[in-house]
Design a protein around this motif. Structure first.
Motif, PDB file in Angstrom:
ATOM      1  N   ASP A  81       0.852  -1.188   0.000  1.00 59.49           N
ATOM      2  CA  ASP A  81       0.000   0.000   0.000  1.00 59.49           C
ATOM      3  C   ASP A  81       0.887   1.237   0.000  1.00 59.49           C
ATOM      4  N   ILE A  82       1.014   1.874  -1.146  1.00 57.73           N
ATOM      5  CA  ILE A  82       1.841   3.072  -1.262  1.00 57.73           C
ATOM      6  C   ILE A  82       1.015   4.272  -1.729  1.00 57.73           C
ATOM      7  N   GLY A  83      -0.294   4.190  -1.638  1.00 51.51           N
ATOM      8  CA  GLY A  83      -1.159   5.283  -2.046  1.00 51.51           C
ATOM      9  C   GLY A  83      -1.327   5.349  -3.556  1.00 51.51           C
ATOM     10  N   LYS A  84      -2.157   6.278  -3.986  1.00 48.47           N
ATOM     11  CA  LYS A  84      -2.420   6.415  -5.413  1.00 48.47           C
ATOM     12  C   LYS A  84      -1.223   6.983  -6.164  1.00 48.47           C
ATOM     13  N   GLU A  85      -0.430   7.810  -5.500  1.00 52.44           N
ATOM     14  CA  GLU A  85       0.688   8.454  -6.168  1.00 52.44           C
ATOM     15  C   GLU A  85       2.033   7.866  -5.756  1.00 52.44           C
ATOM     16  N   GLY A  86       2.021   6.727  -5.046  1.00 54.19           N
ATOM     17  CA  GLY A  86       3.271   6.113  -4.607  1.00 54.19           C
ATOM     18  C   GLY A  86       4.068   5.549  -5.772  1.00 54.19           C
ATOM     19  N   ASN A  87       5.315   5.236  -5.501  1.00 54.36           N
ATOM     20  CA  ASN A  87       6.217   4.798  -6.566  1.00 54.36           C
ATOM     21  C   ASN A  87       7.198   3.792  -5.997  1.00 54.36           C
ATOM     22  N   ILE A  88       7.351   2.648  -6.691  1.00 47.47           N
ATOM     23  CA  ILE A  88       8.381   1.667  -6.360  1.00 47.47           C
ATOM     24  C   ILE A  88       9.204   1.436  -7.622  1.00 47.47           C
ATOM     25  N   THR A  89      10.511   1.544  -7.495  1.00 45.92           N
ATOM     26  CA  THR A  89      11.409   1.409  -8.645  1.00 45.92           C
ATOM     27  C   THR A  89      12.533   0.460  -8.295  1.00 45.92           C
TER      28      THR A  89
END
Length: 528
Positions: A206-214
């Motif tokens: 759960d990283i929110g609607k604007e979260g980012n994983i790279t």
């Protein structure tokens, strides 16, 4: 001015009433400032706490994702290492059906594996883990094959993401070099990791609607990113602010990302054993959304409370001060007039830069002392001083330094005038004067020489002066004026003496008076 004597005295009632008003106003001001300060500190602390929690969350998530990626690639690399050992032991031409089935078994039992392949020295497929037969392909153009062919590194090599030629899916290649017993290159063993494996795992966070994983290679090649955009896989992110920041300082900060220009709080974590890193970014706006809502509500209540306090305070003060408002305005106007008059007096008498008397006061005092000397038959002396090569000082050090130098000269003259009745004044740009009532020529020379020596002994740097330091030239004259003489005669004689001091080498005191007619007499006085 007489206005100083016309200020009405403060009555006993005013003395009792105004302190009470001041105390009440001070108390109300302290209460308001305290409320604002407490609210501001509370909002700031809540924001810092929220950001700290977000930073901790992103750091923990980045650590977990990096450990997951590291473990995934390590497992694949371990399987690949065992295959390499078998191939190099038996030889690439003696793999047989048993090793083929062994590869199929490894892939079936490892969810992250897409396939395993062995290529000969020419890049041809020698062995694979696919169940169905496929056309004979050549992978000599792949980055990992070129790498192992040109490098003797026996460790695992993780290359940029590629699209599999057998399944047409995006995979991450993990490869090792194959050598014969003499260390010659005989081929490449390859294991491919399914990028969809990472995508499925990242979607569970759960990283929110604007979260980012790279997750990307150290070279900047993008392996996987959430939100997922297939066209971005394998592209370079080396020019993104996020990547540049990781290269500079791997710490958590809010930076805009080129792909969507959103501010995110990023945490970075490199893999322990492989040249990849994981970045987790949480949107700053989403992180602070609850903080903003609470801040608006609490601030609104504080503003309402402040308005109520201010309204009540204004009503109270208005009732107390309404009766004597006119009297207070009159008193304030008179006090302002007195203060203004005092300021005008001070400005009219003193030089604004050096603090000593100005030309106007000097001229007035010169005429007064000259007339007094005529009446009393006493001696009146004048010392004119000039800073040597001051224009060059300004040109070399600048006008601020020149102003500081003039202030220094003024201070030395002020302290060197000896008696309280003497007047030190600034009469021009770098010209000063010392008026000495009841002083003969000898006394004036002593005062001038004392000032000259104090300035020279200070050793203030002046590279444009041959002496190397700030110096002054002094012209001295004294006379006992009589009726019919004018004060300008004293000034002109002192000015001639000053010209003589300059023309004979500067940094000296030169008298010019009828009483000192010869050069020998002047030298005798200066020597004494």
């Amino acid at each position: 001015m007489k206005a100083d004597k016309h200020v009405p005295p403060v009555t006993d009632l005013d003395g009792k009433k105004r302190p009470l008003i001041a105390i009440a106003a001070s108390f109300l001001l302290v209460v308001c400032i305290s409320l604002v300060a407490v609210q501001g500190w509370s909002i700031y602390s809540a924001r810092e706490t929220q950001l700290a929690q977000s930073a901790a969350a992103t750091a923990n998530m980045a650590r977990a994702l990096a450990d997951h990626a590291d473990s995934t690639i390590e497992l694949v690399d371990t399987i690949l290492a065992s295959v390499v050992e078998s191939v190099q032991h038996d030889g690439i031409t003696h793999y047989g059906e048993r090793l083929h089935l062994h590869l199929i078994d490894h892939v079936s039992r490892t969810p992250s594996l897409q396939g395993m392949y062995i290529y000969d020295a020419s890049g041809n497929w020698a062995l694979h883990s696919l169940r169905e037969p496929i056309p004979v392909l050549n992978n000599a153009d792949r980055e990992y094959f070129v790498y192992h062919k040109t490098h003797k590194d026996k460790l695992a090599h993780v290359g940029p993401p590629i699209r599999s030629r057998s399944t047409d899916t995006w995979v991450l290649p993990v490869s090792r070099r194959l050598e014969d017993k003499d260390g010659n290159f005989i081929g490449v063993a390859l294991a491919t990791v399914q990028l969809s494996f990472f995508r499925t795992f990242y979607d569970s966070f759960d990283i929110g609607k604007e979260g980012n994983i790279t997750i990307a290679l150290d070279s900047g090649a993008l392996v996987m990113r959430r939100p997922y955009v297939q066209e971005n896989i394998g592209t370079s992110i080396a020019k993104e602010p996020m990547f540049k920041q990781w290269r500079a300082t791997p710490a958590s900060r809010a930076v805009p990302v080129d792909l969507d220009t959103l501010d995110r709080m990023y945490s970075y974590r490199p893999l322990r054993r492989y040249p990849l890193f994981v970045a987790v970014g949480l949107s700053t706006d989403e992180t602070l959304a609850n903080w903003w809502a609470n801040a608006y509500i609490s601030t609104a209540w504080v503003v309402i409370l402040l308005l109520i306090l201010m309204w009540m305070g204004l009503r109270l003060f208005r009732q107390v001060t309404l009766r004597d408002e006119l009297e207070e305005q009159l008193r304030n106007a008179q006090l302002a007039l007195v203060t203004k008059n005092r300021s005008l007096k001070l400005l009219a008498r003193n030089d604004g830069l050096t603090g000593i008397a100005n030309r106007r006061l000097f001229d007035a005092r010169l005429d007064a002392e000259f007339n007094r000397a005529v009446r009393d038959g006493t001696s009146l002396a004048l010392v004119l001083l000039d800073v040597d090569f001051f224009k060059k000082y300004n040109d070399h050090y600048g006008h601020p330094a020149g102003d500081a130098c003039l202030q220094f000269i003024g201070q030395c003259i002020r302290t060197g005038r000896r008696r309280a009745g003497n007047l030190a004044a600034r009469v021009g740009g770098e010209e000063f004067a010392i008026l000495l009532p009841n002083t003969d020529l000898y006394g004036a020379i002593v005062v001038a020489e004392s000032v000259r020596r104090s300035i020279a002994s200070a050793g203030r740097e002046h590279q444009a002066n041959p002496a190397g330091i700030v110096t002054i030239s002094c012209g001295v004259h004294a006379l006992v004026p009589t009726k019919g003489m004018e004060s300008k005669q004293l000034v002109e004689a002192a000015d001639k003496a000053l010209y003589l001091a300059k023309s004979t080498g500067r940094n000296r005191v030169c008298p010019d008076a009828p009483a000192v007619s010869s050069r020998r007499e002047r030298a005798s006085i200066l020597g004494s």
